[in-house]
Design a protein around this motif. Structure first.
Motif, mmCIF file in Angstrom:
data_model
loop_
_atom_site.group_PDB
_atom_site.id
_atom_site.type_symbol
_atom_site.label_atom_id
_atom_site.label_comp_id
_atom_site.label_asym_id
_atom_site.label_seq_id
_atom_site.Cartn_x
_atom_site.Cartn_y
_atom_site.Cartn_z
ATOM 1 N N GLY A 1 -5.693 8.169 -0.672
ATOM 2 C CA GLY A 1 -4.983 7.576 0.446
ATOM 3 C C GLY A 1 -5.915 7.041 1.508
ATOM 4 N N VAL A 2 -5.335 6.721 2.669
ATOM 5 C CA VAL A 2 -6.088 6.204 3.807
ATOM 6 C C VAL A 2 -5.833 7.074 5.026
ATOM 7 C CG1 VAL A 2 -6.242 3.850 2.952
ATOM 8 C CG2 VAL A 2 -4.262 4.519 4.305
ATOM 9 N N TRP A 3 -6.682 6.912 6.050
ATOM 10 C CA TRP A 3 -6.806 7.900 7.135
ATOM 11 C C TRP A 3 -7.255 7.189 8.400
ATOM 12 C CZ3 TRP A 3 -11.103 9.086 10.001
ATOM 13 C CH2 TRP A 3 -11.320 10.385 10.467
ATOM 14 N N THR A 4 -6.812 7.689 9.544
ATOM 15 C CA THR A 4 -7.360 7.231 10.818
ATOM 16 C C THR A 4 -7.577 8.444 11.722
ATOM 17 O OG1 THR A 4 -5.244 6.882 11.958
ATOM 18 C CG2 THR A 4 -6.089 5.061 10.637
ATOM 19 N N LYS A 5 -8.026 8.177 12.945
ATOM 20 C CA LYS A 5 -8.319 9.261 13.892
ATOM 21 C C LYS A 5 -7.870 8.884 15.295
ATOM 22 C CE LYS A 5 -12.121 12.270 15.456
ATOM 23 N NZ LYS A 5 -12.038 12.082 16.903
ATOM 24 N N ALA A 6 -7.275 9.871 15.980
ATOM 25 C CA ALA A 6 -6.931 9.748 17.404
ATOM 26 C C ALA A 6 -6.096 8.488 17.650
ATOM 27 C CB ALA A 6 -8.199 9.788 18.256
ATOM 28 N N ASP A 7 -6.527 7.625 18.593
ATOM 29 C CA ASP A 7 -5.724 6.459 18.989
ATOM 30 C C ASP A 7 -6.080 5.194 18.207
ATOM 31 O OD1 ASP A 7 -8.225 6.193 20.117
ATOM 32 O OD2 ASP A 7 -7.496 5.394 22.035
ATOM 33 N N SER A 8 -6.762 5.348 17.082
ATOM 34 C CA SER A 8 -7.140 4.173 16.287
ATOM 35 C C SER A 8 -5.909 3.408 15.809
ATOM 36 C CB SER A 8 -7.932 4.602 15.047
ATOM 37 O OG SER A 8 -9.075 5.339 15.380
ATOM 38 N N VAL A 9 -5.862 2.131 16.114
ATOM 39 C CA VAL A 9 -4.943 1.206 15.443
ATOM 40 C C VAL A 9 -5.776 0.495 14.385
ATOM 41 C CG1 VAL A 9 -3.520 -0.862 15.671
ATOM 42 C CG2 VAL A 9 -3.433 0.939 17.425
ATOM 43 N N THR A 10 -5.425 0.718 13.123
ATOM 44 C CA THR A 10 -6.255 0.259 12.011
ATOM 45 C C THR A 10 -5.385 -0.443 10.975
ATOM 46 O OG1 THR A 10 -7.704 2.170 12.352
ATOM 47 C CG2 THR A 10 -7.947 0.964 10.285
ATOM 48 N N TYR A 11 -5.887 -1.563 10.451
ATOM 49 C CA TYR A 11 -5.217 -2.296 9.380
ATOM 50 C C TYR A 11 -5.956 -2.037 8.060
ATOM 51 C CZ TYR A 11 -2.943 -5.176 13.022
ATOM 52 O OH TYR A 11 -2.220 -5.624 14.090
ATOM 53 N N PHE A 12 -5.178 -1.908 6.980
ATOM 54 C CA PHE A 12 -5.724 -1.678 5.642
ATOM 55 C C PHE A 12 -5.136 -2.710 4.680
ATOM 56 C CE2 PHE A 12 -5.672 2.398 7.815
ATOM 57 C CZ PHE A 12 -6.892 2.971 7.497
ATOM 58 N N ASP A 13 -5.961 -3.142 3.723
ATOM 59 C CA ASP A 13 -5.500 -4.073 2.700
ATOM 60 C C ASP A 13 -6.275 -3.799 1.408
ATOM 61 O OD1 ASP A 13 -3.990 -6.101 1.629
ATOM 62 O OD2 ASP A 13 -5.084 -7.735 2.580
ATOM 63 N N ASP A 14 -5.664 -4.179 0.289
ATOM 64 C CA ASP A 14 -6.322 -4.099 -1.017
ATOM 65 C C ASP A 14 -6.889 -2.716 -1.313
ATOM 66 O OD1 ASP A 14 -5.692 -6.752 -1.384
ATOM 67 O OD2 ASP A 14 -7.647 -7.497 -0.775
ATOM 68 N N LEU A 15 -6.064 -1.707 -1.159
ATOM 69 C CA LEU A 15 -6.449 -0.361 -1.584
ATOM 70 C C LEU A 15 -6.520 -0.357 -3.113
ATOM 71 C CD1 LEU A 15 -6.903 2.690 -0.950
ATOM 72 C CD2 LEU A 15 -4.414 2.965 -1.138
ATOM 73 N N THR A 16 -7.697 -0.065 -3.665
ATOM 74 C CA THR A 16 -7.937 -0.203 -5.095
ATOM 75 C C THR A 16 -8.590 1.043 -5.643
ATOM 76 O OG1 THR A 16 -8.186 -2.600 -4.903
ATOM 77 C CG2 THR A 16 -9.085 -1.576 -6.879
ATOM 78 N N VAL A 17 -8.110 1.502 -6.799
ATOM 79 C CA VAL A 17 -8.712 2.672 -7.445
ATOM 80 C C VAL A 17 -8.927 2.380 -8.928
ATOM 81 C CG1 VAL A 17 -6.491 3.805 -7.945
ATOM 82 C CG2 VAL A 17 -8.579 5.173 -7.717
ATOM 83 N N VAL A 18 -10.077 2.847 -9.431
ATOM 84 C CA VAL A 18 -10.408 2.767 -10.841
ATOM 85 C C VAL A 18 -10.772 4.172 -11.310
ATOM 86 C CG1 VAL A 18 -11.896 1.745 -12.600
ATOM 87 C CG2 VAL A 18 -11.326 0.448 -10.526
ATOM 88 N N PRO A 19 -10.098 4.735 -12.314
ATOM 89 C CA PRO A 19 -10.514 6.025 -12.858
ATOM 90 C C PRO A 19 -11.882 5.892 -13.531
ATOM 91 C CG PRO A 19 -8.279 5.460 -13.557
ATOM 92 C CD PRO A 19 -8.876 4.229 -12.969
ATOM 93 N N LEU A 20 -12.735 6.898 -13.382
ATOM 94 C CA LEU A 20 -14.058 6.889 -14.002
ATOM 95 C C LEU A 20 -14.169 8.000 -15.044
ATOM 96 C CD1 LEU A 20 -16.315 6.303 -10.859
ATOM 97 C CD2 LEU A 20 -15.500 4.594 -12.493
#
Length: 203
Positions: free
Chosen positions: A184-203
Motif C-alpha cells: 500500500g501507500v502511506w503519508t505522515k502528519a499533515d502531508s497532502v500527497t498524490y499517488f499514481d501508477d502503483l505497480t507491483v511485480v512478484p519476485l
C-alpha cells in the motif's frame, strides 16, 4: 481498478492507475488504516491534469497536523513477500511533513515495512513498524522535492533495496517480517500527497 501487464516469461505486473475510479470517492479495492495518533486519513480519487499517466490520482487530503500520525491505504487483494513495488508520488503540501511512502509485508496498521521520502527533510528512509513503533533501518539524504518522483523498493528474503527516481539509495537487511503481507501507500502528519501508477511485480 488495476491493470495488468507482463513480458513473456516474466511474472505478471499489476498496476493501479486510478483512471476508471470515481473522482471524489475512496478507491475501490483498498482498505484504510492509521498508525499512531490523530485523525484517520482521507483517501480519495482526484482529477489531476499533471498526473504521470492519465488524469486521475489517489490523494490523501486530510491535513491533521498530529506529528505521530501515519495514514495508510492498503490493497485488499494481494499478499506477497518478495516483490518489486513502485509508485509515482508528489508531495503537494504540509507544514509538519511532506511525505510519500510505500508499505509492504503489511500485517496490520501497526506491523509492516515502510520506505518513505520527505520533501521537507530532503531524505529517503526505510523503517520497520512493529507494534506501532517505528525503527529506522537506513537513510539517504538528497534531492526530494514537491514535483512528481518515483519511489521503488525491492524486497527479497531479508534484503531490502530502495530506489529514488531510478537510482539505488538504500541497501539494507532486516528479519522482523519474513512472511508475505499486503502492499500500500502511506503519508505522515499533515502531508497532502498524490499517488499514481502503483505497480507491483512478484519476485
Amino acid at each position: 481498478m488495476p491493470s495488468s501487464s507482463a513480458s513473456p516469461g516474466a511474472k505478471a505486473a499489476r498496476t493501479w492507475d486510478f483512471e476508471t475510479q470515481q473522482a471524489g470517492a475512496p478507491p475501490a479495492g483498498f482498505s484504510f488504516g492509521r498508525t499512531g495518533d490523530g485523525a484517520a486519513g482521507k483517501w480519495v480519487i482526484k482529477a489531476e491534469a499533471r498526473a504521470p499517466s492519465g488524469t486521475s490520482v489517489l490523494a490523501q487530503v486530510d491535513t491533521d497536523a498530529t506529528s505521530a500520525r501515519f495514514p495508510l491505504a492498503v490493497v485488499d487483494e494481494l499478499t506477497l513477500r518478495d516483490l518489486r513495488l513502485s509508485v509515482k508520488c508528489r508531495a503537494v503540501s504540509g507544514k509538519v511533513d511532506q511525505a510519500c511512502g510505500l508499505v509492504f509485508r503489511y500485517r496490520d496498521e501497526n506491523n509492516y515495512y515502510i520506505t518513505r521520502a520527505n520533501a521537507l527533510e530532503g531524505n529517503v528512509r526505510l523503517y520497520h513498524v512493529r507494534d506501532g513503533r517505528r525503527t529506522q533501518l537506513a537513510s539517504w539524504s538528497g534531492a526530494v522535492t514537491g514535483n512528481w518522483h518515483e519511489l521503488r523498493v525491492e524486497a527479497r528474503e531479508d534484503r531490502i533495496q530502495v530506489f529514488w527516481d531510478g537510482s539505488q539509495v538504500i541497501d539494507a537487511t532486516d528479519q522482523i517480517f519474513t512472511a508475505p503481507g499486503k502492499i500500500g501507500v502511506w503519508t505522515k502528519a499533515d502531508s497532502v500527497t498524490y499517488f499514481d501508477d502503483l505497480t507491483v511485480v512478484p519476485l
